[in-house]
Enzyme design. Structure first.
Site, PDB file in Angstrom:
ATOM      1  N   TRP A   1      42.714 -27.487  26.053  1.00 53.98           N
ATOM      2  CA  TRP A   1      41.297 -27.095  25.985  1.00 53.98           C
ATOM      3  C   TRP A   1      40.997 -26.374  24.677  1.00 53.98           C
ATOM      4  O   TRP A   1      39.900 -26.499  24.127  1.00 53.98           O
ATOM      5  CB  TRP A   1      40.974 -26.180  27.170  1.00 53.98           C
ATOM      6  CG  TRP A   1      39.590 -25.605  27.146  1.00 53.98           C
ATOM      7  CD1 TRP A   1      38.454 -26.169  27.649  1.00 53.98           C
ATOM      8  CD2 TRP A   1      39.190 -24.339  26.598  1.00 53.98           C
ATOM      9  NE1 TRP A   1      37.368 -25.333  27.438  1.00 53.98           N
ATOM     10  CE2 TRP A   1      37.793 -24.205  26.802  1.00 53.98           C
ATOM     11  CE3 TRP A   1      39.865 -23.309  25.950  1.00 53.98           C
ATOM     12  CZ2 TRP A   1      37.076 -23.090  26.391  1.00 53.98           C
ATOM     13  CZ3 TRP A   1      39.156 -22.187  25.536  1.00 53.98           C
ATOM     14  CH2 TRP A   1      37.784 -22.091  25.759  1.00 53.98           C
ATOM     15  N   HIS A   2      41.980 -25.635  24.145  1.00 57.82           N
ATOM     16  CA  HIS A   2      41.736 -24.864  22.937  1.00 57.82           C
ATOM     17  C   HIS A   2      41.639 -25.735  21.691  1.00 57.82           C
ATOM     18  O   HIS A   2      41.087 -25.285  20.678  1.00 57.82           O
ATOM     19  CB  HIS A   2      42.840 -23.821  22.747  1.00 57.82           C
ATOM     20  CG  HIS A   2      42.713 -22.646  23.674  1.00 57.82           C
ATOM     21  ND1 HIS A   2      43.144 -22.684  24.980  1.00 57.82           N
ATOM     22  CD2 HIS A   2      42.183 -21.396  23.484  1.00 57.82           C
ATOM     23  CE1 HIS A   2      42.895 -21.517  25.553  1.00 57.82           C
ATOM     24  NE2 HIS A   2      42.309 -20.720  24.674  1.00 57.82           N
ATOM     25  N   GLY A   3      42.162 -26.916  21.717  1.00 51.49           N
ATOM     26  CA  GLY A   3      42.032 -27.752  20.533  1.00 51.49           C
ATOM     27  C   GLY A   3      42.945 -28.966  20.576  1.00 51.49           C
ATOM     28  O   GLY A   3      43.907 -29.024  21.339  1.00 51.49           O
TER      29      GLY A   3
END
Length: 471
Positions: A327-329
């Protein structure tokens, strides 16, 4: 617009004056807040305001259809509508955030087997905050389908997803928390004003003075080229990043909560002294609480949680943390970071379930120190631009070169000071705000202005974007 800038300050003052100038006309207040939020988001790139509006309409319309579907007689249609809504949100997130990444990985895989192809990469611009507002939309749909919240009006739903204090970096405020507040005419209470101003100046200090200087003066140069720095510099930079990311992200959350309070709305707190955690599971109950609770309620529990035995619980923990990392990247380093947190949490779960009776628990102080260093190890992968960069960083620590070339007394002092304020009792700010609520408004405003000027005098050149803007 960045929070710690003159441009945003003028924007907020104008918004504040207009919002409270409409009296008790709550619908007009919400319309004006919505327009202000679109101006705030459009200051970055007007093209993506349309994406924000489309996403809000999508979730509002799908939720309305779900609510009109009879749960007993049309369960299949209800599930299909929910699946469509979740898939549409994931499609928006996947296209903008992961399209190029997955095509690049597919190209590398084909090349490995001798089938080189030119992949149709689009070099897509990532909309600021897309991960936050898509998660917000999905949680609303799921809560409507679970009958935890009633469907909202189009205005309330659009404002929920667009409200500028939390739009680009959270907290992920759920519909059950915010929409009931939108339905009431807010009141500007002295306690909320005092707490809001205190959180804003406190967040401004953490961001502009501590996080920005650690970033520019220590962390960025060391992570840019680990091989050019000593082992001691690398260790200090790792600690520096642990303090930087805490001060940076908690500063944004503090300012978001404070800004919302001045507009008459309450946001949940997003941090609770995470480096006091005694385990990784405890860490995630304290760090980015709005995301960790979202992953727990909408992913981990949906996968089955701890139901079905120990093996399934461990599997669900790993899946949750891997997807939380992704989700963060769209980088392998985020996936590895999530995997590390997942593995340690699985080991903690196994030890808690299988630990022989009578074996002593780890002393609290030792558990805190061990957890902090595991988290700091994970931050190396989180911060590194590439997997090779993270490995080079770890190799550099292992070289054993303990001279220092960049860790100035100022940087070390900021690290120690950042850790000290992290351990400040959470009740301290509430106590100060309680005492400030009796101060006349004119003196409170003047004092806030003086403190902001002092922070501006202490801060260093420029204002770097908040770390979580990229997510």
């Amino acid at each position: 617009m960045l929070f710690p800038t003159l441009t945003f300050g003028l924007f907020f003052l104008a918004t504040y004056a207009v919002i409270w100038g409409v009296g008790r006309a709550n619908e007009w207040r919400k319309i004006l807040l919505l327009l202000a939020s679109w101006i705030f988001y459009g200051a970055w790139d007007w093209r993506f305001v349309a994406l924000l509006i489309f996403s809000a309409f999508l979730n509002w319309g799908t939720a309305a259809l779900i609510a009109r579907t009879d749960e007993e007689y049309e369960p299949g249609r209800r599930k299909a509508l929910l699946a469509f809504g979740v898939a549409a949100n994931l499609g928006i997130l996947g296209f903008f955030k992961y399209y190029d990444f997955f095509l690049e990985q597919l190209g590398l895989l084909l090349a490995h087997f001798g089938f080189e192809r030119d992949m149709p990469l689009l070099e897509i611009i990532l909309p600021v905050g897309v991960s936050f507002f898509t998660f917000q939309g999905m949680s609303y749909l799921i809560d409507v389908a679970r009958r935890k919240v009633p469907p909202a009006s189009l205005l309330d739903m659009t404002l929920l997803m667009s409200f500028f204090p939390h739009l680009v970096a959270g907290p992920i405020v759920r519909a059950s928390d915010l929409i009931p507040q939108f339905r009431r005419t807010p009141k500007l209470e002295r306690g909320m004003v005092a707490m809001g101003l205190l959180l804003i100046v406190w967040g401004l200090f953490k961001k502009a003075v501590i996080a920005s200087e650690l970033s520019v003066g220590l962390v960025d140069p060391v992570f840019f080229d680990p091989s050019a720095h000593s082992s001691l510099d690398l260790v200090i930079a790792a600690y520096g990043y642990a303090v930087q990311i805490y001060c940076d992200f908690s500063a944004y959350s503090d300012m978001a909560i404070g800004l919302a309070a001045l507009l008459g709305y309450r946001f949940p707190y997003n941090f609770n002294q995470p480096y006091r955690a005694r385990s990784l599971q405890d860490f995630w109950r304290r760090w980015h609480i709005s995301l960790s609770s979202w992953l727990r309620d909408y992913l981990y529990i949906s996968l089955g949680g701890s139901r079905g035995g120990l093996a399934r619980a461990c599997r669900n923990i790993m899946i949750t943390m891997l997807l939380g990392g992704l989700w963060h990247g769209a980088k392998w380093t985020f996936l590895i970071w999530g995997g590390l947190h997942g593995i340690v949490q699985v080991l903690e779960t196994l030890w808690r379930k299988l630990r022989p009776a009578g074996w002593p628990q780890l002393p609290a102080a030792l558990a805190i120190v061990a957890t902090f260093h595991i988290v700091t190890l994970g931050w190396i992968f989180f911060r590194a631009d590439t997997f090779d960069g993270a490995i080079a960083f770890l190799d550099g620590i292992g070289r054993g070169d303990w001279g220092s070339t960049i860790a100035t007394p100022l940087a070390i002092g900021l690290i120690l000071f950042g850790m000290a304020i992290h351990f400040t009792p959470p009740t301290l700010a509430q106590g100060i705000a309680f005492r400030l609520r009796g101060v006349p408004a004119i003196w409170l405003g003047l004092a806030t202005g003086v403190v902001i000027l002092l922070i501006d005098a202490m801060r260093f050149e420029g204002v770097a974007p908040f770390i979580y803007y990229q997510f």
